[in-house]
Structures are given as C-alpha cells and as structure tokens.
Design a protein around this motif. Structure first.
Motif, mmCIF file in Angstrom:
data_model
loop_
_atom_site.group_PDB
_atom_site.id
_atom_site.type_symbol
_atom_site.label_atom_id
_atom_site.label_comp_id
_atom_site.label_asym_id
_atom_site.label_seq_id
_atom_site.Cartn_x
_atom_site.Cartn_y
_atom_site.Cartn_z
ATOM 1 N N GLU A 20 0.820 -1.198 0.000
ATOM 2 C CA GLU A 20 0.000 0.000 0.000
ATOM 3 C C GLU A 20 0.861 1.259 0.000
ATOM 4 O O GLU A 20 1.941 1.305 0.556
ATOM 5 C CB GLU A 20 -0.947 0.016 1.194
ATOM 6 N N THR A 38 -4.031 4.481 -1.497
ATOM 7 C CA THR A 38 -3.994 3.899 -2.839
ATOM 8 C C THR A 38 -2.848 2.904 -2.915
ATOM 9 O O THR A 38 -1.820 3.054 -2.227
ATOM 10 C CB THR A 38 -3.828 4.985 -3.915
ATOM 11 N N GLU A 44 -8.453 -7.086 -11.006
ATOM 12 C CA GLU A 44 -9.704 -7.806 -10.768
ATOM 13 C C GLU A 44 -10.463 -8.058 -12.072
ATOM 14 O O GLU A 44 -10.311 -7.314 -13.051
ATOM 15 C CB GLU A 44 -10.608 -7.003 -9.818
ATOM 16 N N VAL A 161 -13.725 0.088 -13.931
ATOM 17 C CA VAL A 161 -13.415 0.176 -12.507
ATOM 18 C C VAL A 161 -14.521 -0.523 -11.723
ATOM 19 O O VAL A 161 -15.701 -0.420 -12.060
ATOM 20 C CB VAL A 161 -13.281 1.654 -12.064
ATOM 21 N N THR A 181 -14.237 1.605 -2.189
ATOM 22 C CA THR A 181 -13.038 1.077 -2.846
ATOM 23 C C THR A 181 -13.265 1.053 -4.349
ATOM 24 O O THR A 181 -14.225 0.439 -4.834
ATOM 25 C CB THR A 181 -12.720 -0.344 -2.353
ATOM 26 N N SER A 183 -11.441 -0.095 -7.777
ATOM 27 C CA SER A 183 -10.359 -0.942 -8.277
ATOM 28 C C SER A 183 -10.399 -0.946 -9.806
ATOM 29 O O SER A 183 -11.380 -1.413 -10.406
ATOM 30 C CB SER A 183 -10.511 -2.372 -7.755
ATOM 31 N N TYR A 184 -9.342 -0.449 -10.425
ATOM 32 C CA TYR A 184 -9.324 -0.324 -11.885
ATOM 33 C C TYR A 184 -9.016 -1.653 -12.558
ATOM 34 O O TYR A 184 -8.030 -2.318 -12.243
ATOM 35 C CB TYR A 184 -8.331 0.765 -12.313
ATOM 36 N N THR A 185 -9.885 -2.034 -13.480
ATOM 37 C CA THR A 185 -9.711 -3.262 -14.249
ATOM 38 C C THR A 185 -9.137 -2.964 -15.627
ATOM 39 O O THR A 185 -8.725 -3.877 -16.344
ATOM 40 C CB THR A 185 -11.061 -3.988 -14.406
ATOM 41 N N ARG A 246 -4.687 -0.536 -10.163
ATOM 42 C CA ARG A 246 -4.646 0.568 -9.196
ATOM 43 C C ARG A 246 -5.919 0.543 -8.355
ATOM 44 O O ARG A 246 -7.033 0.452 -8.875
ATOM 45 C CB ARG A 246 -4.518 1.893 -9.923
ATOM 46 N N VAL A 247 -5.747 0.599 -7.038
ATOM 47 C CA VAL A 247 -6.879 0.611 -6.108
ATOM 48 C C VAL A 247 -6.850 1.922 -5.334
ATOM 49 O O VAL A 247 -5.801 2.347 -4.854
ATOM 50 C CB VAL A 247 -6.816 -0.579 -5.123
ATOM 51 N N TYR A 248 -8.013 2.550 -5.238
ATOM 52 C CA TYR A 248 -8.152 3.791 -4.479
ATOM 53 C C TYR A 248 -9.215 3.552 -3.416
ATOM 54 O O TYR A 248 -10.284 2.994 -3.698
ATOM 55 C CB TYR A 248 -8.569 4.931 -5.398
ATOM 56 N N GLU A 249 -8.920 3.956 -2.190
ATOM 57 C CA GLU A 249 -9.863 3.722 -1.090
ATOM 58 C C GLU A 249 -10.052 4.983 -0.266
ATOM 59 O O GLU A 249 -9.103 5.697 0.029
ATOM 60 C CB GLU A 249 -9.358 2.588 -0.211
#
Length: 291
Positions: A20, A38, A44, A161, A181, A183-185, A246-249
């Motif tokens: 992270e 992020t 995913e 996403v 959350t 999460s870009y696919t 890329r994950v953004y939370e």
C-alpha cells in the motif's frame, strides 16, 4: 452537504500492508479529509455494470407515479445492477413542491437541486432522468420513453473500474463509517471523480395521483444528501493514468441526520468524469447499517 471526515480506523489507524501507498493529505474544499489510501494489486475481473439513474421527481407530480412504477419494473429485471436516486428539487414548477395541506415532509434538497443545475439544465418538466449521465441525442434529462433503451445500452458496457461500498452504523454516536473502494480493471487516462450520496427508502407521505392525493404513498429511493461535493471529489490527481490494478480507497465518518431512519438509509457511490466526459463509469450501493 454535511462536514465529513476520512476515518483511518474505528479505533485509530489502519494497519497497511507493504504494497500500500499512503497518499498525501488533500484539500477537497468543503470535505475535511485526513488521508487517502492507494496501492497496486492484482487486476480484478470486471464486475457487472451497475447503472446510475438520477430521477427528477415530485410529490405533486401526477405522471411521476407511473414513471416510478415503470422504472421499478426495469430494476426488478436487473437485480443489483441499477442504482436509483429519486431527487426532489427546488424549481419554479408546482410539480416539484410538497402538496399543500397534505405533505408532512418537504423532500426537496439543495444538493439535488445543484445536481439538476449542473447536469440536467435542459430539464423542461418532470419526470425526467439521467442514465449514467450519458446524453441521448444530445439530451441529458431524458423523458420516460427513453429510459428503458438508455438503461439497456449502459448495462451492456464493461466497467473499467469496480466500485465496492461498505458501511456500518454506530447507534451511540449516530455516525456511519463508510468505505468506498475503486479498483481499476482497465487503464483510464481521464480525470476521475468519486461521488457518494445518502438515500432513504420507504418514506410514507402524500403523493398526487391520477385519482387524487394518496396520503400514504411509499417513496422508495429518496435522495437525502451528498457526502462528497455535489460534483464529486477528484482523486488520484497526481496520476495521469490510472493503471489496471490501481486501487483507491476512501473512508468517511458521516453524522446521520436525526430525522432519518438509519435502518432505511442506503449509500450510493459512483465514479465518473467531468465536463464533456461526465459519464458514470460504475456505481455501487449498500445499506447504511451494513448487510
């Protein structure tokens, strides 16, 4: 819109894994933010598309009743894939107002009105709706004959996403802890914005119908408030491209209005663009008190 705060954990600080990346403190204007999170993760599989429907409606609007019923039929055919927000707005039109001598509540909101001005300024009456903020024949505020086709077209898309929404509610503090959350696919190079709204279902109040005033009508998806800015909060500003994986939370503490029933409240979150590219890429929703 209420003042809200990013929560690092219910007790203090979340323990972050080695992959992270802690983002810097960011000023989102009216939203008080401590920190975003992020990180990169395994890409995913894209979720099924969840379509956002922003329905402009009113208690004094007779044709709004069959419009809601038609939309409910479409929703029932695509369980879990359509998030409906029924927005009552302040406008110079009697159909948008509460029913004099009958309505207990005024369901109109400033935030809903600002959304209408920003995205549906071509509204010439109600009921109308925006479908993922994608215009049809250069029209944003779509009349009812266009709803089914526009929704079907959006359902065919593969979202770049995934949007997950989690929420819990603390009875003692009357605060909800809401985590979004994204999460870009797929890689996305355009600016990205997160919008989060609170709805309340099963509000019983007066509604104008073709046969007169129904005093005990049930409103199903009533828009109550924006948690983020009305036009959303831009995120990952320092990254021109949001790469796949890329994950953004973001996590909020939200003080729930004492006039609402928390057990009937719903959180809706959606990721979208701006300006000419204001399309909603993906939406998600959950009960305020969790599932």
């Amino acid at each position: 819109m209420k003042k809200i705060y990013l929560l690092l954990s219910a007790a203090g600080v979340i323990s972050l894994s080695a992959c992270e990346e802690k983002g810097p403190a960011i000023d989102f204007g009216t939203t008080a933010v401590a920190k975003d999170t992020t990180y990169m993760a395994k890409v995913e599989t894209p979720d099924k598309k969840v379509v956002l429907v922003e329905e402009l409606t009113g208690a004094s609007c007779t044709p709004c009743v069959p419009a809601r019923e038609m939309l409910a039929g479409i929703v029932s055919q695509h369980e879990g894939q359509i998030a409906v927000m029924e927005m009552h707005i302040f406008a110079n039109a009697p159909q948008t107002k509460p029913i004099k001598d009958h309505s207990q509540y005024d369901l109109r909101t400033d935030d809903g009105t600002e959304i209408q001005k920003a995205y549906y300024s071509d509204m010439i009456g109600i009921p109308v709706a925006g479908i993922d903020r994608v215009p049809v024949n250069n029209v944003n505020a779509l009349t009812t004959p266009s709803w089914a086709g526009a929704i079907d077209k959006e359902l065919q898309k593969t979202p770049p996403v995934n949007v997950k929404v989690k929420s819990t509610y603390d009875e003692s503090s009357k605060n909800a802890v809401i985590t979004i959350t994204a999460s870009y696919t797929q890689a996305v190079s355009k600016k990205q914005f997160l919008s989060v709204a609170i709805l309340e279902k099963d509000i019983v109040d007066a509604q104008e119908t073709t046969t007169g005033v129904e005093p005990n009508y049930t409103f199903k998806h009533t828009f109550r408030d924006m948690i983020t800015g009305v036009n959303g909060d831009e995120f990952l500003k320092d990254q021109a491209t949001k790469d796949a994986g890329r994950v953004y939370e973001r996590t909020f503490i939200y003080p729930v209005d004492a006039k609402w029933k928390p057990e009937n409240c719903v959180v809706v979150a959606y990721v979208h663009g701006e300006g000419e590219n204001k399309e909603v890429l993906q939406a998600g929703e959950t009960d305020l008190k969790g599932q």
